[in-house]
Design a protein around this motif. Structure first.
Motif, short mmCIF file in Angstrom:
data_model
loop_
_atom_site.label_atom_id
_atom_site.label_comp_id
_atom_site.label_asym_id
_atom_site.label_seq_id
_atom_site.Cartn_x
_atom_site.Cartn_y
_atom_site.Cartn_z
N ILE A 34 23.21 70.43 42.31
CA ILE A 34 23.10 68.90 42.67
C ILE A 34 24.29 68.26 42.26
CG2 ILE A 34 20.58 68.46 42.68
CD1 ILE A 34 20.50 67.63 39.97
N ALA A 35 25.38 69.13 41.48
CA ALA A 35 26.48 68.40 41.08
C ALA A 35 27.31 68.06 42.37
CB ALA A 35 27.32 69.22 39.93
N PHE A 36 27.23 68.81 43.52
CA PHE A 36 27.61 68.75 44.73
C PHE A 36 26.94 68.13 45.78
CE2 PHE A 36 29.45 72.45 42.65
CZ PHE A 36 30.83 72.25 43.02
N ALA A 45 14.80 63.27 47.70
CA ALA A 45 14.66 63.87 48.95
C ALA A 45 15.85 63.74 49.78
CB ALA A 45 13.29 63.60 49.45
N GLY A 46 16.53 62.41 49.66
CA GLY A 46 17.42 62.36 50.78
C GLY A 46 18.98 62.42 50.16
N ALA A 47 18.90 63.71 49.43
CA ALA A 47 20.33 63.96 48.97
C ALA A 47 21.27 64.66 49.79
CB ALA A 47 20.24 64.70 47.69
N ASP A 48 22.48 64.48 49.96
CA ASP A 48 23.39 65.09 50.82
C ASP A 48 24.36 65.67 50.07
OD1 ASP A 48 22.41 64.25 53.22
OD2 ASP A 48 23.26 62.46 53.10
N PHE A 49 24.72 66.84 50.69
CA PHE A 49 25.97 67.76 50.18
C PHE A 49 27.15 66.90 50.13
CE2 PHE A 49 29.41 70.96 50.16
CZ PHE A 49 28.91 71.81 49.08
N VAL A 50 27.96 66.60 49.07
CA VAL A 50 29.14 65.74 49.21
C VAL A 50 30.37 66.63 48.64
CG1 VAL A 50 28.02 63.77 49.05
CG2 VAL A 50 28.60 64.82 47.28
N ARG A 56 35.80 64.42 42.15
CA ARG A 56 37.09 63.71 42.64
C ARG A 56 36.77 62.17 41.87
NH1 ARG A 56 38.34 65.63 47.50
NH2 ARG A 56 36.42 64.46 48.24
N ARG A 57 35.64 61.75 41.78
CA ARG A 57 35.37 60.38 41.45
C ARG A 57 35.54 60.47 39.83
NH1 ARG A 57 29.54 58.33 42.75
NH2 ARG A 57 29.59 56.87 41.07
N ALA A 263 27.37 66.28 37.72
CA ALA A 263 28.83 66.89 37.95
C ALA A 263 29.40 66.85 36.30
CB ALA A 263 29.40 65.95 38.76
N VAL A 264 29.35 65.57 35.93
CA VAL A 264 29.73 65.48 34.46
C VAL A 264 29.18 66.79 33.55
CG1 VAL A 264 29.96 64.14 32.39
CG2 VAL A 264 30.18 63.24 34.61
N ALA A 265 27.74 66.71 33.66
CA ALA A 265 27.26 67.86 32.96
C ALA A 265 27.76 69.22 32.98
CB ALA A 265 25.77 67.73 33.07
N LEU A 266 28.09 69.62 34.35
CA LEU A 266 28.76 70.94 34.66
C LEU A 266 30.08 70.95 34.17
CD1 LEU A 266 28.03 73.35 36.51
CD2 LEU A 266 29.39 72.16 38.42
N LEU A 267 30.77 70.08 34.17
CA LEU A 267 32.10 69.91 33.47
C LEU A 267 32.17 70.56 31.95
CD1 LEU A 267 33.91 67.15 35.09
CD2 LEU A 267 34.30 69.67 35.41
N LEU A 268 31.03 69.78 31.32
CA LEU A 268 30.69 70.00 30.00
C LEU A 268 30.22 71.47 29.71
CD1 LEU A 268 30.72 68.31 27.23
CD2 LEU A 268 28.33 67.81 27.82
N LEU A 269 29.39 71.98 30.40
CA LEU A 269 28.85 73.17 30.39
C LEU A 269 30.28 74.34 30.76
CD1 LEU A 269 25.60 73.97 32.59
CD2 LEU A 269 26.13 74.66 30.32
N VAL A 270 31.03 74.08 31.47
CA VAL A 270 32.15 74.81 31.82
C VAL A 270 32.98 74.82 30.55
CG1 VAL A 270 34.20 75.40 33.13
CG2 VAL A 270 32.16 74.50 34.48
N VAL A 271 33.27 73.79 30.01
CA VAL A 271 34.04 73.78 28.98
C VAL A 271 33.38 74.68 27.86
CG1 VAL A 271 34.87 72.39 27.14
CG2 VAL A 271 34.98 71.55 29.23
N GLY A 272 32.07 74.21 27.59
CA GLY A 272 31.32 75.08 26.62
C GLY A 272 31.29 76.47 27.01
N ALA A 273 31.41 77.10 28.35
CA ALA A 273 31.24 78.59 28.52
C ALA A 273 32.56 79.11 28.22
CB ALA A 273 30.65 78.57 29.86
#
Lengths: 287, 291
Positions: A34-36, A45-50, A56-57, A263-273
């Motif tokens: 969902i970060a993407f 339900a109506g989420a699109d792949f972005v 970027r944002r 997406a922010v959470a994912l960045l945090l996870l990556v830094v942690g990883a």
């Protein structure tokens, strides 16, 4: 070697594995997905792949950059400078101190660590408030009082994290210092190494692995502090103590931008990883 | 004559060293007491405020001591329901964690397989990940699969979040139990399950106690997970109810809040004392820290 039947002997690891896959692996995988997307709280339900739009944002967003900067300040001030140095100082002083002083100090520092996060937050909120103990102390010393949570919120929450997290470093360094052989210290003394010189040329090199471990673990735990900051300042005033976890929560749950918050959470996870990998490398874990 | 001189010099040297040592000890004591005071101030405030009928945010001696604050918070709504919720949530999660960890640690400690090492490394790696970061996706996922605002869903997630560390710790404790005893039990015809329950687990009693208590302490203080996943006020554990208590700033009765904070903290402080000796030294992160 085993009396238990061949392949069934591995069956006991199933419950733990399933639980970790479902509740840790699942969310992490979902996080990557969902970060993407542009998922919002109401229209899941109506989420699109972005694609990389969320990232970027984020990098174009002043509030995000502010959060990254504040996370950096928070981590360096409270984990690297605060907990780490103060923990080493406490452990070092304790070796030369008398028994009652040692146990009283140790108990107090550890009590601050064992206390539930939200109680610690409440205590330090009271301590730093305009009408709190710190200002009472400063007035008594004839120094100017100020509203710490308003003028220097990131410093206040950093000090709160030092208060709360130093015990861990103290325990690690106490164990490390206790393992330095006595004859090494004595040999250094005979060679005339005292005080700062001995610390720099003898003690620190001998405990460098503990220093690495401690810095890494302090950084990782500080990176994920949420409750302490949220309860003391809610990231405010404005966004002046809004570290990444608080920013993530604010975007995802308050502003309902789940995709962006993730997406922010994912960045945090990556830094942690990344930190975790360095840490495991540093430890050269043997199984 | 010469020996006496030498002895006198040695004596002087010892006294000199003794004085230097005493001086150093005094300096260390003074510095530590200063630091201890800084650490103590917020705690002292908590104790005094809880007993002070007119408590404010400053450390000061109460004019009269009273148990009124404690009496005021010992109601179903403020203390008992949240504490019971905490107990259900954390007790349940702890039980799941410890059972899963003990089961999984056994074959990992006793048998060999090519994938066991990567498995354990993954577990150790997960231990280090900032769990805070997954709370937003967990929330989204829980909304999706309708686990949001359920106690068992929250407890299972809490259990999973503690599991990597508990598993790692349990495995280290289990490695310390000698294999010889089990082999003896096998020779006597005991089954694998029987060996585990009758031989291995009893020997690991102290280790498992540490894992259980440590897990429980971690979960009891956890704020973010229930804060995100539980919505109904009646189901909130104490960690979140304390927060809502003083989160609505304005008209906070600080004395009562302090009293409740003490009641809420007491179980973990006592449990910590119970296992403190084993937690001492570099234990804090099990084998991982020793490196």
């Amino acid at each position: 070697m085993s009396a238990t039947g061949g392949r069934w002997r591995w069956a006991p690891i199933a419950p733990a594995t399933v639980l970790m896959l479902l509740f840790l692996g699942g969310p992490i995988g979902y996080c990557v997905w969902i970060a993407f997307t542009d998922t919002q709280l109401t229209g899941a339900a109506g989420a699109d792949f972005v694609g990389f739009e969320n990232f970027r944002r984020a990098f174009a967003d002043d509030a995000f950059r502010n959060a990254v900067w504040l996370t950096l300040v928070f981590t360096v001030v409270s984990a690297v400078l605060g907990q780490n140095t103060l923990g080493l100082l406490l452990a070092g002083l304790m070796r030369g101190a008398s028994r009652p002083v040692r146990s009283v100090t140790g108990s107090l520092v550890i009590a601050a660590w064992v206390l539930p996060e939200i109680v610690a937050a409440f205590l330090l909120y009271a301590f730093f408030r305009r009408e709190g103990t710190l200002n009472a102390l400063l007035e008594w010393l004839g120094l100017p009082a100020q509203n710490w949570l308003f003028t220097l919120p990131i410093l206040a929450v950093s000090l709160a994290n030092v208060w709360r997290g130093t015990a861990f470093s103290m325990l690690i360094y106490s164990a490390a210092l206790a393992e330095i052989p006595r004859d090494v210290v004595e040999a250094a003394e005979v060679d005339g190494a005292r005080g700062a010189r001995r610390l720099w040329y003898v003690t620190l090199p001998m405990i460098r692995r503990s220093i690495g471990t401690n810095l890494m673990l302090n950084t990782l735990s500080t990176l994920s502090v949420f409750g302490l900051i949220w309860a003391m300042t809610r990231g405010g005033p404005g966004s002046r103590s809004q570290t990444l976890p608080v920013y993530m929560y604010d975007q995802a749950l308050v502003k309902s931008l789940i995709g962006y918050g993730t997406a922010v959470a994912l960045l945090l996870l990556v830094v942690g990883a990344l930190f975790s990998v360095v840490y495991l490398r540093l430890m050269r874990v043997e199984l | 004559m010469r020996t006496r001189q030498k002895r006198a010099r040695r004596e002087r040297g010892r006294r000199e060293r003794g004085r230097r040592e005493r001086g150093r000890r005094l300096a260390a004591d003074a510095a530590l007491l200063l630091l201890a005071t800084a650490f103590a101030l917020p705690l002292v405030w908590l104790l005094l405020a809880s007993l002070d009928p007119g408590a404010d945010l400053r450390v000061r001696a109460p004019s009269t001591l009273t148990g009124e604050n404690f009496r005021a918070v010992l109601t179903d709504e403020i203390a008992f329901t949240p504490m019971l919720n905490s107990l259900l949530l954390c007790g349940g999660a702890t039980a799941v964690t410890v059972v899963c960890a003990a089961l999984a640690a056994y074959p990992l400690s006793r048998h060999r397989a090519r994938w066991a090492r990567p498995y354990l490394l993954t577990v150790l790696f997960t231990t280090c990940l900032p769990i805070t970061a997954v709370m937003v996706p967990v929330y989204a996922l829980f909304v999706r699969v309708e686990l949001i605002d359920t106690r068992y869903g929250t407890a299972l997630f809490m259990a999973a979040s503690q599991l990597p560390f508990a598993l790692w710790l349990t495995k280290n404790f289990m490695d310390a139990v000698p294999l010889v005893l089990e082999e003896a039990a096998w020779t006597d015809g005991a089954s694998g399950a029987r060996t585990l329950t009758r031989v291995v687990l009893p020997l690991m009693g102290p280790g498992l106690t540490v894992v259980t208590v440590y897990t429980f302490i971690q979960l009891w203080g956890n704020f973010f997970v229930p804060f995100m996943l539980i919505l109904t006020p009646e189901r909130l554990p104490a960690s979140v109810s304390v927060y809502t208590f003083f989160g609505n700033y304005g008209s906070v009765v600080y004395g009562q809040l302090a009293a409740f904070s003490i009641l809420y903290s007491l179980p973990v402080l006592l449990l910590y004392v119970l296992i403190a000796r084993r937690l001492g030294g570099g234990f804090a992160l099990g084998g991982a820290v020793k490196g």
